[in-house]
Design a protein around this motif. Structure first.
Motif, PDB file in Angstrom:
ATOM      1  N   GLY A   1      14.061   0.258  12.116  1.00  0.00           N
ATOM      2  CA  GLY A   1      14.294   0.754  10.758  1.00  0.00           C
ATOM      3  C   GLY A   1      15.495   1.671  10.694  1.00  0.00           C
ATOM      4  N   THR A   2      15.607   2.573  11.674  1.00  0.00           N
ATOM      5  CA  THR A   2      16.741   3.488  11.706  1.00  0.00           C
ATOM      6  C   THR A   2      18.047   2.740  11.918  1.00  0.00           C
ATOM      7  OG1 THR A   2      15.344   5.250  12.588  1.00  0.00           O
ATOM      8  CG2 THR A   2      17.714   5.498  12.881  1.00  0.00           C
ATOM      9  N   ASP A   3      18.029   1.764  12.840  1.00  0.00           N
ATOM     10  CA  ASP A   3      19.241   0.974  13.090  1.00  0.00           C
ATOM     11  C   ASP A   3      19.673   0.214  11.839  1.00  0.00           C
ATOM     12  OD1 ASP A   3      19.458   1.765  15.724  1.00  0.00           O
ATOM     13  OD2 ASP A   3      18.282   0.089  16.494  1.00  0.00           O
ATOM     14  N   PHE A   4      18.699  -0.345  11.136  1.00  0.00           N
ATOM     15  CA  PHE A   4      19.027  -1.071   9.900  1.00  0.00           C
ATOM     16  C   PHE A   4      19.655  -0.132   8.889  1.00  0.00           C
ATOM     17  CE2 PHE A   4      17.673  -2.244   5.569  1.00  0.00           C
ATOM     18  CZ  PHE A   4      18.356  -3.448   5.445  1.00  0.00           C
ATOM     19  N   LEU A   5      19.027   1.032   8.684  1.00  0.00           N
ATOM     20  CA  LEU A   5      19.539   1.975   7.705  1.00  0.00           C
ATOM     21  C   LEU A   5      20.935   2.471   8.093  1.00  0.00           C
ATOM     22  CD1 LEU A   5      19.069   3.614   5.154  1.00  0.00           C
ATOM     23  CD2 LEU A   5      17.984   5.376   6.555  1.00  0.00           C
ATOM     24  N   GLU A   6      21.134   2.791   9.373  1.00  0.00           N
ATOM     25  CA  GLU A   6      22.440   3.302   9.807  1.00  0.00           C
ATOM     26  C   GLU A   6      23.523   2.238   9.665  1.00  0.00           C
ATOM     27  OE1 GLU A   6      22.220   5.055  13.645  1.00  0.00           O
ATOM     28  OE2 GLU A   6      21.027   6.776  12.955  1.00  0.00           O
ATOM     29  N   SER A   7      23.174   0.967   9.924  1.00  0.00           N
ATOM     30  CA  SER A   7      24.196  -0.081   9.755  1.00  0.00           C
ATOM     31  C   SER A   7      24.559  -0.250   8.275  1.00  0.00           C
ATOM     32  CB  SER A   7      23.692  -1.411  10.341  1.00  0.00           C
ATOM     33  OG  SER A   7      22.646  -1.965   9.566  1.00  0.00           O
ATOM     34  N   MET A   8      23.591  -0.013   7.373  1.00  0.00           N
ATOM     35  CA  MET A   8      23.899  -0.076   5.950  1.00  0.00           C
ATOM     36  C   MET A   8      24.745   1.112   5.501  1.00  0.00           C
ATOM     37  SD  MET A   8      22.433  -2.872   5.015  1.00  0.00           S
ATOM     38  CE  MET A   8      22.751  -3.458   6.693  1.00  0.00           C
ATOM     39  N   LEU A   9      24.414   2.289   6.016  1.00  0.00           N
ATOM     40  CA  LEU A   9      25.109   3.511   5.591  1.00  0.00           C
ATOM     41  C   LEU A   9      26.477   3.658   6.231  1.00  0.00           C
ATOM     42  CD1 LEU A   9      22.156   6.073   5.633  1.00  0.00           C
ATOM     43  CD2 LEU A   9      23.156   4.884   3.680  1.00  0.00           C
TER      44      LEU A   9
ATOM     45  N   ALA B   1      31.066  16.527   3.337  1.00  0.00           N
ATOM     46  CA  ALA B   1      29.934  15.899   4.017  1.00  0.00           C
ATOM     47  C   ALA B   1      28.634  16.630   3.712  1.00  0.00           C
ATOM     48  CB  ALA B   1      30.192  15.871   5.521  1.00  0.00           C
ATOM     49  N   ILE B   2      28.692  17.954   3.658  1.00  0.00           N
ATOM     50  CA  ILE B   2      27.494  18.729   3.323  1.00  0.00           C
ATOM     51  C   ILE B   2      27.071  18.470   1.878  1.00  0.00           C
ATOM     52  CG2 ILE B   2      26.587  21.060   3.024  1.00  0.00           C
ATOM     53  CD1 ILE B   2      28.414  21.938   5.321  1.00  0.00           C
ATOM     54  N   LEU B   3      28.034  18.425   0.970  1.00  0.00           N
ATOM     55  CA  LEU B   3      27.703  18.166  -0.432  1.00  0.00           C
ATOM     56  C   LEU B   3      27.090  16.785  -0.595  1.00  0.00           C
ATOM     57  CD1 LEU B   3      30.827  19.720  -2.208  1.00  0.00           C
ATOM     58  CD2 LEU B   3      28.542  20.720  -1.910  1.00  0.00           C
ATOM     59  N   HIS B   4      27.606  15.812   0.142  1.00  0.00           N
ATOM     60  CA  HIS B   4      27.003  14.476   0.107  1.00  0.00           C
ATOM     61  C   HIS B   4      25.565  14.530   0.621  1.00  0.00           C
ATOM     62  CE1 HIS B   4      26.095  10.296   0.943  1.00  0.00           C
ATOM     63  NE2 HIS B   4      25.810  10.666   2.181  1.00  0.00           N
ATOM     64  N   ALA B   5      25.362  15.232   1.743  1.00  0.00           N
ATOM     65  CA  ALA B   5      24.022  15.304   2.321  1.00  0.00           C
ATOM     66  C   ALA B   5      23.047  16.017   1.388  1.00  0.00           C
ATOM     67  CB  ALA B   5      24.087  16.015   3.671  1.00  0.00           C
ATOM     68  N   LEU B   6      23.526  17.018   0.655  1.00  0.00           N
ATOM     69  CA  LEU B   6      22.671  17.690  -0.328  1.00  0.00           C
ATOM     70  C   LEU B   6      22.299  16.750  -1.470  1.00  0.00           C
ATOM     71  CD1 LEU B   6      24.446  21.170  -0.551  1.00  0.00           C
ATOM     72  CD2 LEU B   6      22.178  20.725   0.410  1.00  0.00           C
ATOM     73  N   ALA B   7      23.237  15.876  -1.854  1.00  0.00           N
ATOM     74  CA  ALA B   7      22.985  14.932  -2.945  1.00  0.00           C
ATOM     75  C   ALA B   7      22.147  13.743  -2.496  1.00  0.00           C
ATOM     76  CB  ALA B   7      24.311  14.444  -3.528  1.00  0.00           C
ATOM     77  N   GLU B   8      22.242  13.372  -1.216  1.00  0.00           N
ATOM     78  CA  GLU B   8      21.514  12.220  -0.680  1.00  0.00           C
ATOM     79  C   GLU B   8      20.793  12.622   0.606  1.00  0.00           C
ATOM     80  OE1 GLU B   8      20.899   9.487  -1.951  1.00  0.00           O
ATOM     81  OE2 GLU B   8      22.457   8.925  -3.373  1.00  0.00           O
ATOM     82  N   PRO B   9      19.795  13.502   0.531  1.00  0.00           N
ATOM     83  CA  PRO B   9      19.138  13.981   1.757  1.00  0.00           C
ATOM     84  C   PRO B   9      18.448  12.882   2.547  1.00  0.00           C
ATOM     85  CG  PRO B   9      17.921  14.677  -0.201  1.00  0.00           C
ATOM     86  CD  PRO B   9      19.226  14.119  -0.679  1.00  0.00           C
ATOM     87  N   ALA B  10      18.065  11.786   1.897  1.00  0.00           N
ATOM     88  CA  ALA B  10      17.404  10.698   2.621  1.00  0.00           C
ATOM     89  C   ALA B  10      18.329  10.054   3.641  1.00  0.00           C
ATOM     90  CB  ALA B  10      16.900   9.640   1.639  1.00  0.00           C
ATOM     91  N   HIS B  11      19.651  10.178   3.446  1.00  0.00           N
ATOM     92  CA  HIS B  11      20.607   9.637   4.412  1.00  0.00           C
ATOM     93  C   HIS B  11      20.674  10.487   5.679  1.00  0.00           C
ATOM     94  CE1 HIS B  11      23.225   7.437   1.169  1.00  0.00           C
ATOM     95  NE2 HIS B  11      21.940   7.148   1.091  1.00  0.00           N
ATOM     96  N   HIS B  12      20.133  11.690   5.622  1.00  0.00           N
ATOM     97  CA  HIS B  12      20.371  12.657   6.692  1.00  0.00           C
ATOM     98  C   HIS B  12      19.080  13.372   7.069  1.00  0.00           C
ATOM     99  CE1 HIS B  12      24.704  12.132   5.930  1.00  0.00           C
ATOM    100  NE2 HIS B  12      24.326  12.050   4.671  1.00  0.00           N
TER     101      HIS B  12
ATOM    102  N   PHE C   1      27.937  17.089   9.886  1.00  0.00           N
ATOM    103  CA  PHE C   1      27.005  16.776   8.793  1.00  0.00           C
ATOM    104  C   PHE C   1      27.187  15.371   8.239  1.00  0.00           C
ATOM    105  CE2 PHE C   1      26.497  21.323   8.906  1.00  0.00           C
ATOM    106  CZ  PHE C   1      25.196  21.530   8.492  1.00  0.00           C
ATOM    107  N   GLY C   2      28.254  14.660   8.630  1.00  0.00           N
ATOM    108  CA  GLY C   2      28.488  13.327   8.093  1.00  0.00           C
ATOM    109  C   GLY C   2      27.682  12.234   8.742  1.00  0.00           C
ATOM    110  N   ARG C   3      27.069  12.520   9.883  1.00  0.00           N
ATOM    111  CA  ARG C   3      26.282  11.501  10.575  1.00  0.00           C
ATOM    112  C   ARG C   3      25.166  10.982   9.680  1.00  0.00           C
ATOM    113  NH1 ARG C   3      23.032  12.725  16.275  1.00  0.00           N
ATOM    114  NH2 ARG C   3      22.331  10.600  16.663  1.00  0.00           N
ATOM    115  N   PRO C   4      24.909   9.661   9.563  1.00  0.00           N
ATOM    116  CA  PRO C   4      25.415   8.567  10.382  1.00  0.00           C
ATOM    117  C   PRO C   4      26.637   7.848   9.802  1.00  0.00           C
ATOM    118  CG  PRO C   4      23.662   7.748   8.999  1.00  0.00           C
ATOM    119  CD  PRO C   4      23.835   9.208   8.650  1.00  0.00           C
ATOM    120  N   HIS C   5      27.251   8.380   8.777  1.00  0.00           N
ATOM    121  CA  HIS C   5      28.318   7.654   8.097  1.00  0.00           C
ATOM    122  C   HIS C   5      29.608   7.634   8.929  1.00  0.00           C
ATOM    123  CE1 HIS C   5      25.680   7.704   4.699  1.00  0.00           C
ATOM    124  NE2 HIS C   5      25.739   9.010   4.580  1.00  0.00           N
ATOM    125  N   LEU C   6      30.263   6.513   8.889  1.00  0.00           N
ATOM    126  CA  LEU C   6      31.591   6.351   9.471  1.00  0.00           C
ATOM    127  C   LEU C   6      32.482   5.894   8.322  1.00  0.00           C
ATOM    128  CD1 LEU C   6      33.430   6.210  12.026  1.00  0.00           C
ATOM    129  CD2 LEU C   6      32.730   3.819  12.240  1.00  0.00           C
TER     130      LEU C   6
END
Length: 361
Positions: free
Chosen positions: A352-360, A27-38, A240-245
């Motif tokens: 905007g946050t709700d839209f992004l979180e539902s996509m992610l 989850a941390i490695l993902h967040a480092l690669a995609e910081p805009a998600h987190h 660190f995985g938030r908001p992903h499910l």
């Protein structure tokens, strides 16, 4: 749209809540690669990235397709250990065929939910994997070629990479989050034992529900997929995985649900369905309702006041207000015989946050 996990015949004792060091590192490695998600972890991620030795940062880029867009199944263990070493030992026990297939299926497979020929034993599938990897760029193409040519060497390389991450930053991070993750897992386990699966799932996420009548778990995702299990089901909490499910649901794999937990200072995790988000966006997209929102954002108004301000009929304004209210965007209160409408600013601010979180998710 939903992801379905059939649980008919699954004993409750085979439903496990437990933290996984490997899953949290991924989850941390993902967040480092995609910081805009987190964005809520920006400061912490910046500090981790700044402290990475240059050689380690370069090696992480070589394998980042394993965790960038989503997590490869091999990084979400269904029997997590207490330490990263234990998780990696479990990973080492997978045979080469299973490991290679799982490492490549996220980005080099057209159909995750369907069994396919294996690239190590099927030349046509090997060519297909190479073609898909090549389309994703030279780094992934080179990694796939190495993995197909010498799986043991690449597996050893990946293990060293993750062990170097532990030495560089993850050991300290894990010491800080493991107590929180273990406490969350214990809480969910107690809910399961005392109050049943439905309540435990509600605590996991509003996006995860029990359809008891049909013996299945329903996960609100922007996909239609299904799996089933009688062997077991694992829930892995993550900070660190938030908001992903994330749900592992590939054929032949014990399902795993990787769910975000709240940390100190955070709001409790919330999840709006894509339908609710879509309804809210549709509600504010109409030009008349957008004008009404502009007025309602500045203070409460009655239907008659809005009709007069915009030269509309009262019934027409009422219809538009009903759409906004059904979408959950309005607050109302009564003043004598009049109803005052006002835009629910915190809800609208989260669109905007709700839209992004539902996509992610």
């Amino acid at each position: 749209m939903s992801l379905i996990i059939g649980i008919a015949g699954l004993p409750p004792e085979r439903i496990v809540f437990a933290p996984s060091p490997l899953a949290e590192l991924a989850a941390i490695l993902h967040a480092l690669a995609e910081p805009a998600h987190h964005a809520d972890r920006h400061g912490r991620l910046t500090a981790i990235a700044a402290a990475l030795p240059p050689d380690l940062a370069d090696r992480l880029i070589e394998a980042e397709f394993l965790w960038r867009s989503t997590r490869a199944d091999i990084l979400l263990p269904n029997a997590p250990g207490d330490t990263l070493t234990e998780d990696l030992d479990t990973l080492d026990r997978l045979d080469d065929e299973t490991f290679v297939h799982a490492a490549l299926e996220i980005t080099c497979s057209r159909e995750y939910s369907r069994r396919r020929p294996e690239p190590l034993s099927d030349s046509a599938d090997r060519d297909r994997v190479r073609a898909l990897a090549s389309a994703r760029g030279p780094l992934q193409s080179a990694f796939a070629d190495r993995l197909l040519a010498d799986p043991p060497a690449v597996r050893a390389w990946l293990r060293r990479l993750l062990e170097d991450c532990e030495q560089a930053f993850f050991a300290d991070v894990w010491q800080q989050v493991r107590v929180r993750l273990a406490a969350d897992a214990r809480h969910k386990t107690q809910l399961l034992a005392r109050h049943g699966l439905a309540e435990a799932l509600t605590a996991v996420s509003p996006a995860v529900t029990l359809d008891a009548a049909r013996s299945r778990i329903v996960v609100d995702k922007l996909q239609d997929a299904a799996t089933s299990t009688t062997d077991g089901l694992t829930f892995l909490p993550t900070v660190f995985g938030r908001p992903h499910l994330i749900v592992v649901h590939a054929p032949g794999w014990r399902p795993v649900v990787h769910y975000p937990v709240a940390t100190r200072g955070d709001e409790e995790p919330r999840a709006l369905s894509p339908e609710t988000v879509g309804r809210r966006l549709d509600a504010v997209a109409h030009p008349v309702r957008m004008r009404l929102c502009r007025t309602l954002a500045r203070g409460p108004h009655t239907t008659g006041e809005l009709a007069f301000a915009y030269d509309l009929s009262a019934p027409e304004v009422s219809r538009h207000l009903a759409v906004l209210k059904k979408a959950g965007l309005l607050a109302t209160r009564r003043r004598g015989r009049y109803v005052l409408y006002e835009l629910d600013l915190p809800v609208v601010a989260r669109l905007g946050t709700d839209f992004l979180e539902s996509m992610l998710r």
